[in-house]
Design an enzyme around this catalytic site. Structure first.
Site, mmCIF file in Angstrom:
data_model
loop_
_atom_site.group_PDB
_atom_site.id
_atom_site.type_symbol
_atom_site.label_atom_id
_atom_site.label_comp_id
_atom_site.label_asym_id
_atom_site.label_seq_id
_atom_site.Cartn_x
_atom_site.Cartn_y
_atom_site.Cartn_z
ATOM 1 N N MET A 85 0.844 -1.202 0.000
ATOM 2 C CA MET A 85 0.000 0.000 0.000
ATOM 3 C C MET A 85 0.881 1.255 0.000
ATOM 4 O O MET A 85 1.744 1.361 -0.824
ATOM 5 C CB MET A 85 -0.952 -0.038 1.205
ATOM 6 N N CYS A 86 0.693 2.160 0.911
ATOM 7 C CA CYS A 86 1.262 3.505 0.951
ATOM 8 C C CYS A 86 0.404 4.413 0.061
ATOM 9 O O CYS A 86 -0.139 3.970 -0.936
ATOM 10 C CB CYS A 86 2.701 3.633 0.463
ATOM 11 N N GLY A 87 0.291 5.658 0.473
ATOM 12 C CA GLY A 87 -0.449 6.638 -0.314
ATOM 13 C C GLY A 87 0.448 7.796 -0.668
ATOM 14 O O GLY A 87 1.258 8.244 0.156
#
Lengths: 225, 303
Positions: free
Chosen positions: B1-3
């Site tokens: 993930m990570c944004g």
């Protein structure tokens, strides 16, 4: 028609109302989606749902019977594992549009990105624009129609799905080859183009499918697909 | 993930709102990574000031005293502007290197987050909304900025392991993905004299790009070189003094969506991050192609 506003109604309540339309209401409109994920998923009734704006991941996933019309673009996994019904996207679709779909029609008026129709199992997908790389990877059955161009590795490790591309194909994946367009394919393609509201002539397309060298194809099973 | 989020403003009238717009974008991406968050913001660039963002774990650190001591050693006027655990040191542009050296020798417990003329980096562990509030990001103006919210996979959840990473003057990088050849790249870069603050794979990517740009490449050329030399999954958003770039690896598993109109260029891991931007309904919205470099520069825009 009943209108649901995602700026006021939580996503779960919107989905619950669509999944069990106890009111007998058959026509719905969703406003202010603002990229919300998992919108209009798991529907199982012959209802019409219009989404005014862009939706996020997994829009109209697992759809059965319903017609979902998105007046905007969608994120990854639109109509994933669709069983039946119709999903129309006026804009673009992100990755793995129509992945693993068993039935129904997915029509994308813009472009789809990578992995369109990955592992499709009977769904019909019509993309009016281009599709990205690794589309129809391990596609088992169903039809993928592309009016624009296809990216790299189209149909890698494909089984018995039929691929029709009007534009260029950057490269074919393992065991995917161009095949003869016979009269029955032109008829099939004409029906698909008509259902998806696509303005194109079947004669303009090339057909691609499995060379059947990579998996153990048994001609006795040909009718199973 | 990570944004990841990024915003490059073309319309000067939006500049006072940069921090506020970027904060809203980043907070929308909270679900993609709750471990740490950070923002690089490029403020007014008069060319007359050098600035260094520093961070101290010790809440009692007297940043004014630190600035005074660094000024003595570097023989320059250095002032400190505190924001929570961070402070921006302002000095004459020619003194930046001397202040950096003095900081490293004199205050090893203080971390240098960024240096240059207009970049400031603020990052900490915790949720984006908390990090944004702690540093008062919403009230900051500027020309362009990048934000990241992290779901840690490759290294520890620490302040230094948060993104953005900065390894060159006014340069920063945020990363969604994981690199598989970072160890080997790191040894090569270390042989060239580059030092690393963390074991993080993304810092290696930042240092790789800084090295290329130090050798004369522009941002676009450096990102193209990265496509050949970096192995793994990545969507990068990179900031420089005047520019903003985006590149995705050839497989492009890590999500990315961009929007452009007359007023801005915006990047988000998801469309949700862009949904609140002014005029988004009529902006051109698209998914960046795999293995394709995109970059924008205020210098080019002005030319």
């Amino acid at each position: 028609m009943r209108r649901l506003d995602l700026a006021e109604t939580p996503l779960r309540e919107v989905n619950a109302a669509l999944q069990v339309p106890v009111s007998g209401e058959t026509s719905w409109e969703i406003v202010n989606p603002r990229g919300a994920h998992a919108l209009a998923v798991g529907l199982d009734a012959p209802i019409d749902v219009g989404i005014r704006g862009s939706a996020g991941y997994y829009c109209a996933g697992m759809n059965k019977q319903a017609t979902v019309h998105v007046h905007g673009s969608v994120g990854p996994g639109v109509a994933e594992n669709m069983m039946s019904g119709t999903v129309i996207v006026e804009g673009d679709a992100s990755q793995y549009a129509g992945a693993t779909g068993h039935g129904g029609l997915l029509a994308i008026k813009g472009n789809a990105s990578s992995r369109c129709g990955v592992s499709m199992k009977g769904i019909d997908i019509v993309v009016h624009g281009d599709i990205g790389h690794s589309s129809a990877f391990m596609a088992q059955t169903g039809n993928l129609v592309v009016l624009g161009d296809a990216g790299d590795a189209l149909g890698d490790s494909i089984y018995e799905a039929r691929l029709f591309v009007r534009g260029s194909v950057r490269s074919l994946g393992a065991d995917c080859v161009q095949k003869e367009m016979r009269p029955e394919h032109l008829e099939l393609l004409a029906r698909l183009l008509d259902r998806a509201g696509a303005d194109a002539r079947p004669e303009e397309f090339k057909r691609y499918g499995s060379a059947r060298r990579l998996y153990n194809f048994d001609v006795d099973n040909a009718t199973s697909y | 993930m990570c944004g990841i989020v990024g915003l490059f403003l073309k319309d000067r009238s939006l500049q006072p709102e940069l921090g506020s717009l970027l904060s809203d974008m980043l907070v929308t991406m909270t679900e993609r990574g709750p471990d740490s968050a950070g923002i690089a913001i490029y403020g007014a660039d008069s060319g007359a000031e050098g600035r260094l963002t520093i961070q101290a774990d010790d809440r009692g650190t007297d940043f004014d005293a630190v600035a005074a001591r660094l000024g003595e050693i570097a023989q320059a006027r250095v002032t400190a502007h505190r924001r929570d655990s961070h402070a921006v040191l302002v000095c004459p542009p020619a003194a930046v290197d001397a202040v950096r050296e003095a900081l490293e020798r004199t205050f090893p417990e203080i971390t240098l987050m960024s240096f240059g003329s207009n970049i400031e980096i603020y990052k900490e562990t915790g949720l984006p909304s908390d990090v944004v509030d702690r540093f008062g990001i919403r009230s900051m103006g500027g020309t362009h900025g990048i934000g990241h919210t992290r779901m840690a996979t490759e290294s520890a959840v620490t302040t230094c392991g948060a993104h953005p990473f900065s390894t060159g003057a006014d340069e920063c990088l945020v990363h969604n993905g994981s690199l598989s050849n970072h160890n080997r790249l790191r040894s090569g870069l270390e042989r060239e004299g580059i030092r690393f603050a963390t074991d993080n794979d993304s810092e290696v990517a930042a240092a790789y790009l800084s090295g290329k740009m130090r050798d004369g490449a522009d941002l676009g050329e450096a990102l193209n070189a990265a496509l050949s030399d970096l192995d793994g999954f990545f969507t990068f958003v990179v900031g420089t003094r005047s520019g903003f770039g985006v590149v995705r690896d050839p497989i492009a598993c890590k999500p990315a969506v961009m929007a452009e109109n007359d007023r801005y260029v915006a990047f988000g891991s998801e469309y949700r991050a862009l949904a609140g931007l002014p005029g988004i309904e009529d902006a051109r919205v698209w998914e960046p192609e795999p293995a394709t470099v995109y970059f924008w520069s205020h210098r080019h825009a002005a030319a």
